[in-house]
Design a protein around this motif. Structure first.
Motif, short mmCIF file in Angstrom:
data_model
loop_
_atom_site.label_atom_id
_atom_site.label_comp_id
_atom_site.label_asym_id
_atom_site.label_seq_id
_atom_site.Cartn_x
_atom_site.Cartn_y
_atom_site.Cartn_z
N ASP A 117 -7.22 -0.27 -5.58
CA ASP A 117 -9.01 0.05 -6.04
C ASP A 117 -9.11 -0.61 -4.47
O ASP A 117 -9.92 -0.20 -3.65
N PRO A 168 -1.30 5.36 -4.07
CA PRO A 168 -1.28 3.33 -4.04
C PRO A 168 -1.99 2.87 -5.22
O PRO A 168 -3.33 3.28 -5.37
N LEU A 183 -5.45 5.89 4.33
CA LEU A 183 -5.66 5.38 2.97
C LEU A 183 -6.71 4.98 2.38
O LEU A 183 -6.33 4.40 1.43
N LEU A 184 -7.81 4.74 3.34
CA LEU A 184 -9.11 3.85 2.91
C LEU A 184 -9.75 5.51 2.63
O LEU A 184 -10.09 6.71 2.95
N ALA A 219 -9.34 1.99 -1.44
CA ALA A 219 -7.89 2.04 -1.34
C ALA A 219 -8.99 4.07 -1.55
O ALA A 219 -9.66 4.39 -2.56
N ARG A 220 -8.60 5.04 -0.67
CA ARG A 220 -8.83 6.25 -1.44
C ARG A 220 -8.73 6.77 -2.74
O ARG A 220 -8.95 7.79 -2.60
N TYR A 228 -4.94 1.71 8.63
CA TYR A 228 -4.61 2.03 7.44
C TYR A 228 -5.80 3.33 7.81
O TYR A 228 -5.53 4.92 7.08
N MET A 262 0.37 -1.25 -0.14
CA MET A 262 0.02 -0.18 0.05
C MET A 262 0.89 1.03 -0.14
O MET A 262 0.75 2.28 -0.32
N SER A 316 -8.51 4.84 -5.09
CA SER A 316 -8.74 4.64 -6.32
C SER A 316 -8.95 4.93 -7.37
O SER A 316 -9.80 5.98 -7.62
N LEU A 337 -8.43 -3.28 -1.24
CA LEU A 337 -7.81 -4.30 -0.16
C LEU A 337 -8.79 -4.94 0.39
O LEU A 337 -9.55 -4.29 0.34
#
Length: 373
Positions: free
Chosen positions: A100, A97, A117-118, A293-294, A112, A91, A296, A102
Motif C-alpha cells: 500500500d 503489487p 506504479l504510484l 502504490a497505485r 516508479y 514492487m 493499493s 512504500l
C-alpha cells in the motif's frame, strides 16, 4: 469445537443407531442453528484493516507500528529491503503489487511514477505537512516528486554525502570535493565504491550543471578525473563499518562520506576527532520519501500512515535512533544555505550501464591513457 456441540454430535450418532429419526432430526436442527448463530457472530465482529508497508530498516520501528495499529484499529505488515534493486524487485513481485505504501529515494520515485506504479497524492489528506520545514513543503522544487503538477511522494528523511576529515591532519575544513585530489593526502583518502555516486559528485565538483545527465565528452572527462583520484586512494569501501575500521587503522585524512552524518557519529564513537563539511559546490544527498502504490487496496490507511510518520515524535526518534535527518527539524550541526539548495538530491542518470562499465575499468586499474580515446 465446544463441549455442547461434541455431545450433540455423539447424541445424533446414537439416535441414528437406535433408529430414532425424530430425535436425530431435532439434533440436526440444533446443530444448524448453532453454526448459523456462530457465523452471524463472526460476521458481526469488525475485522482489522491491513496496511502493507515496504520500507528500509529503521523506518517502521515496532513501537511506532504498535501505536499506529492501536490508534487506527489496523494491522501493519512491514517488508524491509536493503537496496534499491530489492525495492524494485518487491514492487514487481506480484500483479498488482501487494503493498500500500512504500519508502524510496527521489531517483526511484521518479522511476516508479514514470512506470505508473504510484498513485497521485491528495496533499490535503496529509495535514502534518504543515509541520515540515518550508523547503520540504515545496515539492515542485525537489526533482522527481512532481510530474505534470501532480505530487507522488512526501519527503521523510535524508542524508548528505559530504566530506569527512581528520581534524588532527587537516586543520582547516576543505571547501570542495576537489580536496580529495590534493597531493598532500596521497594514500590517505577513502572513496565509496559506487559508479553512480562517484561520477555524479565528480561532475558536481567540476562545475557541470547537471551531474546526472553527462554528455559523452563530460563522461570521458569525469572518468579521467576518477582515474587520477586513484593516486590518493588508500582503497574503496562499501559498508560504513568497513570505512570506520579503515579510517582508524590507517589514519585516513579525508573521505567521501557516502553515509554522511551516520559515519561521522560512528567515527566519533571510535574516538576519532573528525569534522564534516558540505562543499561549496554542493553535495549529493539522498532524500527518502513516502509514496502510495497505485494498486493499493487501502489508500485511506496509507494516507494515515504518511501523516503519522510526519509527527515530531517520530522525527525525533528517527534522528536519535538512526542518526538520520528528519524533515521537521534541522539536522544536528547542519548549516544549510538558502533553504538547503546546496544539497543535490539524487536523480536518474543518463546511462547506468555506461557508468558501471567505465567504473569497472577504473576500479580494475586501467591506465589513464586508455580513457583518452
Amino acid at each position: 469445537m465446544s463441549v455442547v456441540v461434541r455431545r450433540a454430535i455423539r447424541g445424533w450418532f446414537a439416535c441414528l443407531r437406535a433408529g430414532n429419526v425424530v430425535t436425530s432430526l431435532a439434533v440436526i436442527l440444533f446443530l444448524l442453528g448453532f453454526f448459523w448463530t456462530a457465523t452471524l457472530a463472526d460476521s458481526g465482529s469488525p475485522r482489522k484493516a491491513v496496511l502493507r508497508v515496504l520500507a528500509w530498516p529503521g523506518y517502521a520501528d515496532d513501537d511506532w507500528i504498535s501505536a499506529f495499529e492501536k490508534r487506527f484499529h489496523a494491522k501493519v505488515e512491514v517488508t524491509f529491503v536493503d537496496s534499491d534493486e530489492a525495492l524494485w524487485a518487491r514492487m514487481h513481485s506480484a500483479a498488482p503489487p501487494p503493498f500500500d505504501v512504500l519508502a524510496a529515494n527521489t531517483a526511484e520515485i521518479q522511476r516508479y511514477a514514470h512506470d505508473g506504479l504510484l498513485a497521485p497524492l491528495d496533499l490535503s489528506l496529509i495535514p502534518n505537512r504543515s509541520r515540515q520545514r518550508p523547503y520540504f513543503r515545496q515539492l515542485d522544487a525537489i526533482g522527481g516528486l512532481v510530474t505534470e503538477r501532480t505530487a507522488y511522494a512526501i519527503p521523510f528523511t535524508y542524508s548528505s554525502m559530504g566530506l569527512i576529515y581528520d581534524r588532527k591532519q587537516i586543520a582547516v575544513a576543505p571547501h570542495s570535493m576537489l580536496a580529495l585530489w590534493d597531493p598532500r593526502y596521497r594514500g590517505k583518502v577513502l572513496d565509496f565504491n559506487s559508479a553512480q555516486h562517484n561520477f555524479s559528485f565528480t561532475a558536481l565538483a567540476l562545475g557541470y550543471a547537471d551531474p546526472f545527465r553527462l554528455s559523452p565528452p563530460q563522461m570521458k572527462t569525469v572518468a579521467r578525473k576518477l582515474v587520477e583520484l586513484r593516486r590518493n586512494l588508500l582503497t574503496y569501501y562499501t559498508l560504513p563499518e568497513e570505512a570506520t575500521a579503515l579510517f582508524v587503522q590507517h589514519r585516513v585524512a579525508l573521505m567521501f562520506g557516502n553515509y554522511g552524518t551516520q559515519q561521522v557519529e560512528s567515527l566519533r564513537r571510535a574516538g576519532v576527532d573528525v569534522g564534516y563539511v558540505i562543499p561549496d559546490e554542493g553535495a549529493l544527498a539522498w532524500l527518502d520519501c513516502w509514496a502510495i502504490a497505485r494498486n493499493s487496496g487501502n489508500r485511506e490507511l496509507a494516507y494515515e500512515w504518511i501523516n503519522y510518520m510526519l509527527q515530531p515524535a517520530i522525527g525525533a526518534s528517527l534522528t536519535q535512533r538512526e542518526g538520520l535527518a528528519n524533515t521537521l527539524t534541522p539536522a544536528p550541526g547542519e548549516e544549510p544555505r538558502a533553504g538547503g539548495q546546496h544539497l543535490v538530491w539524487l536523480q536518474r542518470v543518463e546511462s547506468t550501464g555506461q557508468r558501471e562499465a567505465l567504473w569497472q575499468r577504473i576500479e580494475a586499474g586501467d591506465r589513464l591513457r586508455s580513457f583518452r580515446q
